[in-house]
Design a protein around this motif. Structure first.
Motif, mmCIF file in Angstrom:
data_model
loop_
_atom_site.group_PDB
_atom_site.id
_atom_site.type_symbol
_atom_site.label_atom_id
_atom_site.label_comp_id
_atom_site.label_asym_id
_atom_site.label_seq_id
_atom_site.Cartn_x
_atom_site.Cartn_y
_atom_site.Cartn_z
ATOM 1 N N ARG A 91 5.269 2.380 2.957
ATOM 2 C CA ARG A 91 5.448 1.788 1.626
ATOM 3 C C ARG A 91 5.478 0.265 1.706
ATOM 4 N N THR A 92 6.139 -0.264 2.722
ATOM 5 C CA THR A 92 6.197 -1.715 2.895
ATOM 6 C C THR A 92 4.815 -2.294 3.161
ATOM 7 N N ALA A 93 4.053 -1.636 4.036
ATOM 8 C CA ALA A 93 2.709 -2.111 4.356
ATOM 9 C C ALA A 93 1.811 -2.080 3.138
ATOM 10 N N ARG A 94 1.903 -1.008 2.371
ATOM 11 C CA ARG A 94 1.079 -0.903 1.166
ATOM 12 C C ARG A 94 1.483 -1.965 0.145
ATOM 13 N N SER A 95 2.785 -2.150 -0.036
ATOM 14 C CA SER A 95 3.254 -3.147 -0.990
ATOM 15 C C SER A 95 2.776 -4.545 -0.621
ATOM 16 N N ALA A 96 2.826 -4.861 0.678
ATOM 17 C CA ALA A 96 2.363 -6.180 1.119
ATOM 18 C C ALA A 96 0.883 -6.381 0.829
ATOM 19 N N SER A 97 0.084 -5.329 1.023
ATOM 20 C CA SER A 97 -1.358 -5.463 0.832
ATOM 21 C C SER A 97 -1.763 -5.419 -0.637
ATOM 22 N N THR A 98 -1.001 -4.732 -1.483
ATOM 23 C CA THR A 98 -1.369 -4.674 -2.900
ATOM 24 C C THR A 98 -1.233 -6.032 -3.574
ATOM 25 N N GLY A 99 -0.424 -6.911 -3.008
ATOM 26 C CA GLY A 99 -0.276 -8.246 -3.568
ATOM 27 C C GLY A 99 -1.565 -9.040 -3.579
ATOM 28 N N THR A 100 -2.543 -8.615 -2.803
ATOM 29 C CA THR A 100 -3.835 -9.304 -2.768
ATOM 30 C C THR A 100 -4.747 -8.874 -3.904
ATOM 31 N N GLY A 101 -4.453 -7.724 -4.515
ATOM 32 C CA GLY A 101 -5.356 -7.200 -5.525
ATOM 33 C C GLY A 101 -6.679 -6.732 -4.958
ATOM 34 N N ARG A 102 -6.738 -6.500 -3.641
ATOM 35 C CA ARG A 102 -7.981 -6.089 -2.973
ATOM 36 C C ARG A 102 -7.909 -4.609 -2.616
ATOM 37 N N PRO A 103 -8.668 -3.740 -3.327
ATOM 38 C CA PRO A 103 -8.620 -2.312 -3.018
ATOM 39 C C PRO A 103 -9.012 -1.990 -1.577
ATOM 40 N N ASP A 104 -9.954 -2.755 -1.005
ATOM 41 C CA ASP A 104 -10.377 -2.449 0.361
ATOM 42 C C ASP A 104 -9.272 -2.727 1.366
ATOM 43 N N TYR A 105 -8.426 -3.728 1.108
ATOM 44 C CA TYR A 105 -7.310 -3.992 2.008
ATOM 45 C C TYR A 105 -6.286 -2.855 1.939
ATOM 46 N N VAL A 106 -5.998 -2.417 0.721
ATOM 47 C CA VAL A 106 -5.037 -1.328 0.552
ATOM 48 C C VAL A 106 -5.611 -0.026 1.118
ATOM 49 N N LEU A 128 -8.629 5.050 -4.067
ATOM 50 C CA LEU A 128 -9.254 3.735 -3.909
ATOM 51 C C LEU A 128 -10.693 3.833 -3.405
ATOM 52 N N ALA A 129 -11.177 5.049 -3.189
ATOM 53 C CA ALA A 129 -12.444 5.257 -2.484
ATOM 54 C C ALA A 129 -13.623 4.578 -3.157
ATOM 55 N N GLN A 130 -13.620 4.529 -4.485
ATOM 56 C CA GLN A 130 -14.778 3.952 -5.170
ATOM 57 C C GLN A 130 -14.922 2.460 -4.897
ATOM 58 N N ASP A 131 -13.840 1.814 -4.484
ATOM 59 C CA ASP A 131 -13.877 0.384 -4.176
ATOM 60 C C ASP A 131 -13.774 0.109 -2.678
#
Length: 216
Positions: A58-73, A99-102
């Motif tokens: 959850r922490t890793a996902r939360s950190a990456s969602t801050g970028t707004g980049r689906p590929d990072y998440v 997130l697969a479509q992005d």
């Protein structure tokens, strides 16, 4: 923390999810937070510490969602699902599917590889250590322990895993002290021994299962 969380994705790993290399600018804090949390989460998951693993993911996902980049998440979700595949927990990776479509073409190929959808798979898009597995089904030559277990799980799902691959997965998990995948692979080996009528091997495998699960 385990060093395997990102090696399991090999060439798929996005530079934005890695610590900065020597001589380059310091990585943004979110990257370091995501990588640290993900490394710890994978390690906890493999050792059977479910609550700690869930918190780390959850922490890793939360950190990456801050970028707004689906590929990072999506990358975080694929690491999580790779650990599950290594432990024969096939849930079709719902976090990634959303997130697969992005996702990138390489990420889509890796997701197909993980879940045994090898028909028509472009192995050139896979991390280098998995390319030969997708064409041969041979997993014991994969050098990294976690990547080897991921490959074994993917090959099993695809119906391509050899008996030697099962034995190799058991001993890989055992050698690393990874309780969750060990119990899963011991179960597969026990089913094979039972099907072949090898009572001696089955008895030994059941004793190992009891020991690893804390029943002995």
């Amino acid at each position: 923390m385990t060093r395997y969380a990102f090696s399991v994705l090999g060439a798929l790993a996005l530079s934005a999810l890695l610590a900065a290399c020597a001589g380059k600018p310091q990585a943004p804090e979110w990257q370091l937070d995501a990588k640290g949390a993900l490394d710890g989460a994978v390690d906890d998951y493999l050792k059977g510490h479910a609550s700690a693993a869930d918190a780390g993911f959850r922490t890793a996902r939360s950190a990456s969602t801050g970028t707004g980049r689906p590929d990072y998440v999506a990358q975080v979700e694929l690491v999580r699902c790779a650990a599950r595949v290594a432990s024969l927990d096939f849930d079709d990776c719902p976090g990634y599917q959303a997130l697969a479509q992005d996702a990138t073409p390489a990420q889509r190929a890796y997701a197909d590889y993980l879940y045994g959808r090898w028909q028509g798979l472009d192995s050139a898009l896979l991390p280098e250590q998995h390319r030969a597995v997708a064409t041969s089904g041979q997993v014991n030559g994969v050098a990294d322990p976690l990547a080897r277990l991921v490959a074994a799980g993917a090959a099993l799902k695809a119906g391509r895993l050899t008996p030697e691959g099962i034995d190799g997965a058991v001993e890989t998990a055992s050698g690393q002290g990874w309780r969750r995948p060990l119990l899963a692979w011991l179960g597969v080996a026990a089913q094979r021994a039972e099907a072949s009528g090898d009572a001696q091997a089955l008895a030994l495998l059941r004793r190992r299962i009891a020991l690893a699960s804390g029943e002995r």
